[in-house]
Design an enzyme around this catalytic site. Structure first.
Site, PDB file in Angstrom:
ATOM      1  CG  HIS A   1     -65.229  66.100   5.227  1.00  0.00           C
ATOM      2  ND1 HIS A   1     -66.130  66.635   4.612  1.00  0.00           N
ATOM      3  CD2 HIS A   1     -64.692  67.018   6.147  1.00  0.00           C
ATOM      4  CE1 HIS A   1     -66.048  68.067   4.623  1.00  0.00           C
ATOM      5  NE2 HIS A   1     -65.050  68.569   5.488  1.00  0.00           N
TER       6      HIS A   1
ATOM      7  CG  ASN B   1     -66.730  72.280   2.501  1.00  0.00           C
ATOM      8  OD1 ASN B   1     -66.458  71.112   2.469  1.00  0.00           O
ATOM      9  ND2 ASN B   1     -66.165  73.162   3.778  1.00  0.00           N
TER      10      ASN B   1
END
Ligand code: HDE
Length: 688
Positions: free
Chosen positions: A76, A149
């Site tokens: 990420h 997510n």
């Protein structure tokens, strides 16, 4: 050249364009506050002499520069954040004593960060990848981080496998590539040896992994959490974010071209939409269920590779998040924000989900490494907005040591703001659930079905979406060099859906069909289709906050332009003008319009639909420009609506589109701007 720039150009300063405090600017200082007299030249012995070690101004400047980078997130790394608020629709007191859900209409500040997973900080936005969807709620009883997510399930079931998963997805260690792509041997080797990943892989091959905008994707807390109310009653809960603008994705070929045309496409879109006042908005929904449902449900609710279909437990909408403020500084906020799954508040609790349990260790650990010490909680973007009172002290960069004499407890000093005590009545309480068992390393048998929900997801898609999934598997596996890996993956697909497996095998040109993979449990064929899983079945039917690209030439039809622009405005949509020159073009009424993009900087992939508004002569000129031909042929290939008038035909002919007209082509000489925008609400002409 701006007027305020002065050319110093005299002997001894290198002749730079130079401004000084005497021009009305404040005086520059060192980090120690010492006024700086010369920010251009280091201290030397003589005019051409060697530098002097004592030059503290130079040394401080270089020292600070040398330390500008902090380790990027292992996963990420590429992300984009914004501030906003969460508004509670109704009190949820019956379900949870969480303060944030207590008062109807209350607004709680939030910071959200969206990210891709595999690529490094500089990787392109349109990689095929899962998107992180992390939200920090600054509640009055502490920070709650919902670190989710845009896909409701995960690749693995136990935290033990996370480093392996991530290593396999990232660039291969010997060659250092590919960047931000799972289309390589290591990833497919790992997942094909980990059948538990098959459900998530199916999502990653779907259009969910190439969103049109961060604003057009759903978000999920993934794990099952707990709600606890004032009476200590517990319910299970799963969190969902529903985008107000509806879901929308791009097609793969468009993603590839977007990565070249604008690697910052998603972050620019977020930045611009907040700047325009089109504030990105999501509603928060909860799926709440009890132990009885959990016991009766087909799968284990602690298994993060499974979801609960919305048709089975409806999503109750409980509030909305509006992102209305960009960051002041990307590094200070988006880079330094430290999400931690263990940041929950009274009224919420964890469940034994073995992935969540591992995450609760990992995030705190990673933030300490990334931000350099335990006091990252004091950085403004991370600091709670409610009072913090404790006796933790010192450490790197400590800014908020407790004031006064007391730094321990119990103590006999009088009660004060700096002398806090625990609060059994309102403090955070964990679920009182009883736990017992042998100490062991074991994967529960209730986690053993790896294919049924992958099948349910695939069969819940429209034909168009299924086609995209098939092509994505073929594309990704075509980049895998080792045939046995390709075959192994197809052997799993055989357990999911035979037609899909056959199509992928055919696309790959497999000479022989492998046997189905050995399965721990047979695939269930009785799970009903879940429409909520498809993007296209839930299309928003609006062109709101979308963008039309209008390609013009000198003399373009002013009336049509005006009618389209008015209709866009009442739809709440945007447009950009693209011309052969950035200087723009004159309309048929002689008015001059600046172009937002010159044709080679404004390909049609940047837009949701296009309109070609030219004179015949203008179209002929454009027909000689390769990028103008791509503009229309890409719009056609990407199933976009194409508005035009007959004068544009020379361009279409040059692009090989003269016999390609279908209902996705809209002749603006025949219908109003309003009717044109009405068609655009379908977003794509999938029938093409
Ligand atoms: Fe993460 N994850 N993760 N993850 N994750 C990180 O934390 C980790 C997982 C997610 O915008 C790291 O600050 C483990 C699931 C997001 O800053 C790290 C496991 C989900 C973000 C980490 C998982 C996520 C991260 C890397 C398996 C969806 C970005 C840098 C047990 C529910 C947050 C960092 C942001 C980031 C660990 C699995 C979402 C290393 C060990 C499942 C959105 O701590």
């Amino acid at each position: 050249m701006a007027e305020s720039f002065k050319y110093a150009g005299k002997k001894g300063n290198g002749g730079e364009l130079r401004q000084s405090a005497s021009d009305g600017y404040p005086t520059m200082t060192t980090a120690q506050g010492c006024p700086v007299s010369d920010d251009q030249n280091s201290l030397k012995v003589g005019e051409r002499g060697p530098g002097l070690m004592e030059d503290q101004v130079l040394r401080e400047k270089l020292f600070h520069f040398d330390h500008e980078r902090i380790p990027e997130r292992v996963v990420h790394a590429r992300g984009y954040g914004a501030h906003g608020y969460f508004e509670t629709y109704d009190s949820l007191e019956e379900l949870t004593c969480a303060d944030i859900f207590k008062r109807k209409g209350e607004k709680t500040p939030v910071f959200a960060r969206f990210s891709t997973v595999a690529g490094n900080k500089g990787s392109p936005d349109l990689a095929r990848d899962v998107r992180g969807f992390a939200v920090k709620f600054y509640t009055q009883e502490g920070n709650w981080d919902l670190v989710g997510n845009n896909i409701p399930v995960f690749f693995i079931q136990d935290a033990m496998k996370f480093p392996d998963l991530v290593h396999s997805a990232k660039a291969e260690p010997d060659r250092g590539f590919p960047q931000a792509q799972t289309a390589h041997d290591n990833f497919w080797d790992f997942v094909s040896l980990s059948p538990e990943s098959m459900h998530m892989v199916m999502w990653a091959m779907s259009d969910r992994a190439i969103p049109r905008s961060l604003r057009f994707m759903e978000g999920f807390g993934v794990h099952t959490f707990k709600f606890i109310n004032d009476e200590g009653e517990e319910k299970y809960v799963k969190f969902h974010w529903k985008p107000k603008g509806g879901m929308q994705s791009v097609v793969w070929n468009e993603a590839l071209k977007l990565n070249g045309a604008d690697p910052d496409f998603h972050r620019r879109d977020m930045w611009e939409s907040i700047g325009n006042g089109d504030f990105p908005e999501w509603e928060l929904g909860v799926q709440v269920f009890d132990q009885q449902f959990a016991d009766e449900f087909e799968f284990d609710v602690f298994d993060a590779t499974k979801l609960i279909p919305e048709e089975q437990v409806p999503v109750k909408i409980v509030g909305r998040m509006v992102l209305n403020r960009v960051v002041d500084n990307f590094f200070a906020e988006t880079e330094q924000v430290a999400f931690c799954t263990q940041n929950i508040v009274p009224g919420l609790d964890f469940t034994p989900d073995p992935l969540l349990q591992g995450r609760n260790f990992s995030y705190l650990d990673t933030q300490t490494k990334r931000l350099g010490g335990p006091n990252f909680t004091q950085i403004p973007v991370n600091a709670p907005k409610c009072p913090m009172r404790h006796f933790q002290q010192d450490g790197h960069m400590a800014m908020q040591n407790p004031k006064g004499r007391v730094n321990y407890e119990p103590n006999s000093w009088s009660a004060s703001e700096n002398n806090p005590r625990e609060c059994p009545a309102h403090g955070f309480k964990s679920s009182s659930e009883q736990m017992s068992g042998d100490k062991l390393r074991y994967r529960s048998d209730t986690f053993a079905d790896h294919y049924s929900q992958a099948r349910q997801f695939y069969l819940s898609q429209t034909e168009v979406e299924q086609g995209h999934i098939q092509s994505a598997y073929v594309f990704e596996l075509s980049k895998v060099e080792h045939l046995p890996i390709r075959e192994r993956l197809v052997s799993h697909l055989l357990n999911i859906d035979e037609t899909l497996a056959n199509k992928v095998a055919k696309g790959l040109g497999l000479q022989e069909m492998p046997d189905p993979a050995e399965a721990a449990m047979p695939t269930r064929k009785d799970l009903p289709v879940s429409d909520a899983l498809s993007i296209l079945k839930n299309a928003p039917n609006t062109f709101k906050v979308r963008k039309l690209g209008i390609l013009v030439s000198d003399g373009f039809d002013a009336d049509i332009f005006e009618s389209v622009v008015n209709a866009l405005k009442s739809e709440g949509a945007n447009f950009e003008i693209i011309a052969a020159q950035v200087g723009g073009a004159k309309c048929s009424k002689g008015k001059h319009f600046e172009a937002d993009q010159v044709i080679n900087g404004g390909p049609s992939v940047l837009y949701d639909a296009v309109l070609v508004l030219t004179t015949e002569e203008g179209a002929e000129k454009l027909a000689a420009i390769a990028e103008a031909k791509d503009f229309v042929s890409d719009a056609y290939a990407h199933m976009k609506y194409i508005g035009f008038t007959a004068q544009a035909k020379p361009l279409f002919k040059a692009a090989g589109l003269d016999d390609k007209a279908d209902d996705g082509w809209i002749d603006l000489a025949k219908i109003s701007g309003e009717a044109f925008i009405e068609s655009l609400r379908n977003l794509r002409f999938w029938q093409r």
